[in-house]
Scaffold this motif. Structure first.
Motif, PDB file in Angstrom:
ATOM      1  N   GLY A  65      -5.367 -11.410   8.030  1.00  0.00           N
ATOM      2  CA  GLY A  65      -4.752 -10.406   7.170  1.00  0.00           C
ATOM      3  C   GLY A  65      -5.537 -10.163   5.888  1.00  0.00           C
ATOM      4  O   GLY A  65      -6.270 -11.029   5.404  1.00  0.00           O
ATOM      5  N   TYR A  66      -5.371  -8.965   5.353  1.00  0.00           N
ATOM      6  CA  TYR A  66      -6.128  -8.527   4.187  1.00  0.00           C
ATOM      7  C   TYR A  66      -5.947  -9.457   2.995  1.00  0.00           C
ATOM      8  O   TYR A  66      -6.927  -9.902   2.375  1.00  0.00           O
ATOM      9  CB  TYR A  66      -5.714  -7.097   3.811  1.00  0.00           C
ATOM     10  CG  TYR A  66      -6.292  -6.627   2.503  1.00  0.00           C
ATOM     11  CD1 TYR A  66      -7.624  -6.221   2.411  1.00  0.00           C
ATOM     12  CD2 TYR A  66      -5.510  -6.601   1.349  1.00  0.00           C
ATOM     13  CE1 TYR A  66      -8.170  -5.794   1.205  1.00  0.00           C
ATOM     14  CE2 TYR A  66      -6.036  -6.171   0.138  1.00  0.00           C
ATOM     15  CZ  TYR A  66      -7.359  -5.774   0.072  1.00  0.00           C
ATOM     16  OH  TYR A  66      -7.880  -5.366  -1.123  1.00  0.00           O
ATOM     17  N   ASP A 111       0.368  -8.204  -6.961  1.00  0.00           N
ATOM     18  CA  ASP A 111       1.036  -9.110  -6.028  1.00  0.00           C
ATOM     19  C   ASP A 111       1.635  -8.379  -4.829  1.00  0.00           C
ATOM     20  O   ASP A 111       2.031  -9.014  -3.851  1.00  0.00           O
ATOM     21  CB  ASP A 111       2.146  -9.890  -6.745  1.00  0.00           C
ATOM     22  CG  ASP A 111       1.588 -10.844  -7.787  1.00  0.00           C
ATOM     23  OD1 ASP A 111       0.432 -11.288  -7.617  1.00  0.00           O
ATOM     24  OD2 ASP A 111       2.298 -11.141  -8.770  1.00  0.00           O
ATOM     25  N   ILE A 112       1.736  -7.061  -4.919  1.00  0.00           N
ATOM     26  CA  ILE A 112       2.253  -6.247  -3.821  1.00  0.00           C
ATOM     27  C   ILE A 112       1.211  -5.174  -3.521  1.00  0.00           C
ATOM     28  O   ILE A 112       0.699  -4.521  -4.438  1.00  0.00           O
ATOM     29  CB  ILE A 112       3.603  -5.599  -4.191  1.00  0.00           C
ATOM     30  CG1 ILE A 112       4.669  -6.674  -4.436  1.00  0.00           C
ATOM     31  CG2 ILE A 112       4.060  -4.652  -3.098  1.00  0.00           C
ATOM     32  CD1 ILE A 112       6.014  -6.115  -4.844  1.00  0.00           C
ATOM     33  N   SER A 113       0.906  -4.994  -2.254  1.00  0.00           N
ATOM     34  CA  SER A 113      -0.111  -4.021  -1.857  1.00  0.00           C
ATOM     35  C   SER A 113       0.362  -2.592  -2.128  1.00  0.00           C
ATOM     36  O   SER A 113       1.571  -2.329  -2.246  1.00  0.00           O
ATOM     37  CB  SER A 113      -0.442  -4.179  -0.375  1.00  0.00           C
ATOM     38  OG  SER A 113       0.664  -3.796   0.424  1.00  0.00           O
ATOM     39  N   ASP A 114      -0.597  -1.683  -2.210  1.00  0.00           N
ATOM     40  CA  ASP A 114      -0.265  -0.276  -2.446  1.00  0.00           C
ATOM     41  C   ASP A 114       0.600   0.281  -1.314  1.00  0.00           C
ATOM     42  O   ASP A 114       1.545   1.037  -1.559  1.00  0.00           O
ATOM     43  CB  ASP A 114      -1.550   0.554  -2.553  1.00  0.00           C
ATOM     44  CG  ASP A 114      -2.331   0.253  -3.823  1.00  0.00           C
ATOM     45  OD1 ASP A 114      -1.735  -0.282  -4.778  1.00  0.00           O
ATOM     46  OD2 ASP A 114      -3.536   0.555  -3.852  1.00  0.00           O
ATOM     47  N   SER A 115       0.282  -0.111  -0.074  1.00  0.00           N
ATOM     48  CA  SER A 115       1.035   0.419   1.071  1.00  0.00           C
ATOM     49  C   SER A 115       2.476  -0.080   1.058  1.00  0.00           C
ATOM     50  O   SER A 115       3.412   0.691   1.308  1.00  0.00           O
ATOM     51  CB  SER A 115       0.355   0.034   2.379  1.00  0.00           C
ATOM     52  OG  SER A 115       0.254  -1.379   2.513  1.00  0.00           O
ATOM     53  N   ALA A 116       2.665  -1.361   0.759  1.00  0.00           N
ATOM     54  CA  ALA A 116       4.026  -1.912   0.709  1.00  0.00           C
ATOM     55  C   ALA A 116       4.813  -1.289  -0.444  1.00  0.00           C
ATOM     56  O   ALA A 116       6.015  -1.002  -0.308  1.00  0.00           O
ATOM     57  CB  ALA A 116       3.979  -3.429   0.564  1.00  0.00           C
ATOM     58  N   ARG A 133      11.535   4.545   0.082  1.00  0.00           N
ATOM     59  CA  ARG A 133      12.728   4.020   0.763  1.00  0.00           C
ATOM     60  C   ARG A 133      12.538   3.942   2.286  1.00  0.00           C
ATOM     61  O   ARG A 133      13.498   4.025   3.048  1.00  0.00           O
ATOM     62  CB  ARG A 133      13.962   4.875   0.436  1.00  0.00           C
ATOM     63  CG  ARG A 133      14.354   4.864  -1.038  1.00  0.00           C
ATOM     64  CD  ARG A 133      14.766   3.453  -1.468  1.00  0.00           C
ATOM     65  NE  ARG A 133      15.312   3.393  -2.810  1.00  0.00           N
ATOM     66  CZ  ARG A 133      14.616   3.024  -3.894  1.00  0.00           C
ATOM     67  NH1 ARG A 133      13.334   2.693  -3.767  1.00  0.00           N
ATOM     68  NH2 ARG A 133      15.184   2.978  -5.080  1.00  0.00           N
ATOM     69  N   LYS A 134      11.296   3.780   2.709  1.00  0.00           N
ATOM     70  CA  LYS A 134      11.023   3.615   4.142  1.00  0.00           C
ATOM     71  C   LYS A 134      11.190   2.158   4.565  1.00  0.00           C
ATOM     72  O   LYS A 134      11.603   1.860   5.674  1.00  0.00           O
ATOM     73  CB  LYS A 134       9.606   4.096   4.471  1.00  0.00           C
ATOM     74  CG  LYS A 134       9.411   5.592   4.315  1.00  0.00           C
ATOM     75  CD  LYS A 134       7.981   5.995   4.663  1.00  0.00           C
ATOM     76  CE  LYS A 134       7.784   7.492   4.539  1.00  0.00           C
ATOM     77  NZ  LYS A 134       6.366   7.888   4.856  1.00  0.00           N
ATOM     78  N   GLU A 135      10.808   1.267   3.657  1.00  0.00           N
ATOM     79  CA  GLU A 135      10.910  -0.167   3.946  1.00  0.00           C
ATOM     80  C   GLU A 135      10.987  -0.920   2.623  1.00  0.00           C
ATOM     81  O   GLU A 135      10.015  -0.985   1.871  1.00  0.00           O
ATOM     82  CB  GLU A 135       9.703  -0.654   4.755  1.00  0.00           C
ATOM     83  CG  GLU A 135       9.784  -2.111   5.154  1.00  0.00           C
ATOM     84  CD  GLU A 135       8.594  -2.547   5.984  1.00  0.00           C
ATOM     85  OE1 GLU A 135       8.252  -3.747   5.955  1.00  0.00           O
ATOM     86  OE2 GLU A 135       7.990  -1.680   6.659  1.00  0.00           O
ATOM     87  N   ALA A 136      12.152  -1.489   2.345  1.00  0.00           N
ATOM     88  CA  ALA A 136      12.338  -2.203   1.077  1.00  0.00           C
ATOM     89  C   ALA A 136      11.462  -3.458   1.041  1.00  0.00           C
ATOM     90  O   ALA A 136      11.314  -4.159   2.044  1.00  0.00           O
ATOM     91  CB  ALA A 136      13.804  -2.580   0.901  1.00  0.00           C
TER      92      ALA A 136
END
Length: 305
Positions: free
Chosen positions: A132-133, A257-262, A269-272
């Motif tokens: 993983g990245y 700490d959180i990726s741009d995609s996430a 609101r696609k995936e919390a």
């Protein structure tokens, strides 16, 4: 034979419910955790959630046992360890593997992966695989900045692996030179290694560099905290927040700490966004469910000296 799906049979077997012994037991180095003050002045926990360890010690049934995918990842990790061990045997440096150990002072027990020998020098090795990245970025290192400001940020081990190896290094001071964390990347076929040592003052060193966030004394203090919860039958509070609010998610993204995609999925609101410690916990539904605050024991926090 065409009517038999070996894939289905294998996945069913790997996902089967298994009997797990119940009752008290020793603490595991792989469940190590520590509290420290991070660079933002916040109290942070690295490693295993004490509540999850408490559930295991009390024999609570897992509500979210590892699925087939997790079992395959675990299987691949074991296969890599076996192959690496066999290679070191062929090189003539293998001394032993799967070595059981026990630290009665801290009620710890476990198993060293491999012991290697170079002449009359002995050292331990923990073999870890990853993919993983973010894992590649952290463990292998990465470039940061642009143009003349571009610089390479050296890799570092995952905190849970660092603590595990440090526990081993501390327990074998005077017997082994230390422990290596030997990483194998499963998606880009690269190796990485870190030399972990612990001195007599319980300071931790990574490749000769002092770990400044915490010491082994801090790690042992967390096990002492766990022991007090365990012996008094008091459930520890959660160490992590499963679903941080929007402000916290934005803050974590700004820190990297959180990726741009996430982050984008969370905003749209696609995936919390959810904390991975909780998302992959074998007791997630138990902890977050309506009966989360009891296992038959009073759920009152104990005062810690």
């Amino acid at each position: 034979m065409h009517d038999i799906s070996l894939i289905d049979r294998t996945l069913t077997h790997m996902g089967r419910r298994q009997y797990r012994s119940k009752g008290r037991g020793t603490y595991w180095a792989s469940e190590a955790s520590v509290k420290f003050t991070n660079s933002f002045g916040e109290e942070e926990v690295a490693g295993k959630c004490l509540r999850a360890v408490y559930y295991r010690l009390k024999g609570v049934e897992q509500t979210n046992p590892p699925n087939a995918k997790s079992q395959v990842i675990f299987l691949m990790g074991n296969m890599i360890e076996d192959q690496v061990c066999e290679m070191w045997k062929q090189m003539g440096i293998w001394e032993n593997n799967s070595v059981r150990w026990e630290d009665k002072d801290h009620n710890l027990s476990g198993e060293y992966d491999i012991i290697l020998r170079e002449g009359d020098r002995f050292y331990g090795v923990e073999v870890k695989s990853f993919y993983g990245y973010h894992a590649n970025k952290q463990i292998l290192g990465h470039f940061s900045g642009r143009g003349s400001n571009k610089q390479f940020i050296p890799g570092r081990p995952k905190d849970e692996h660092l603590m595990q190896a440090a526990i081993y290094a501390a327990h074998t001071r005077g017997e082994l030179e230390g422990f290596k964390l030997f990483y194998v990347s499963r998606d880009n076929n690269q190796f990485q290694e870190f030399n972990i040592k612990v001195d007599d003052d319980l300071n931790i060193y990574i490749n000769g560099n002092l770990e400044t966030r915490f010491t082994m004394a801090d790690v042992y203090a967390r096990y002492a905290e766990l022991k007090r919860y365990d012996e008094n039958n008091i459930m520890p509070p959660r160490d992590f927040v499963y679903a941080p609010d929007d402000a916290r998610v934005e803050q974590l993204h700004a820190r990297g700490d959180i990726s741009d995609s996430a982050f984008k999925k969370h905003q749209e609101r696609k995936e919390a966004y959810t904390d991975f410690h909780c998302s992959y916990c074998s007791y997630k539904d138990k902890c977050l469910g309506p009966t989360s605050e009891t296992t038959g024991h009073e759920a009152t926090e104990i005062a810690m000296p």
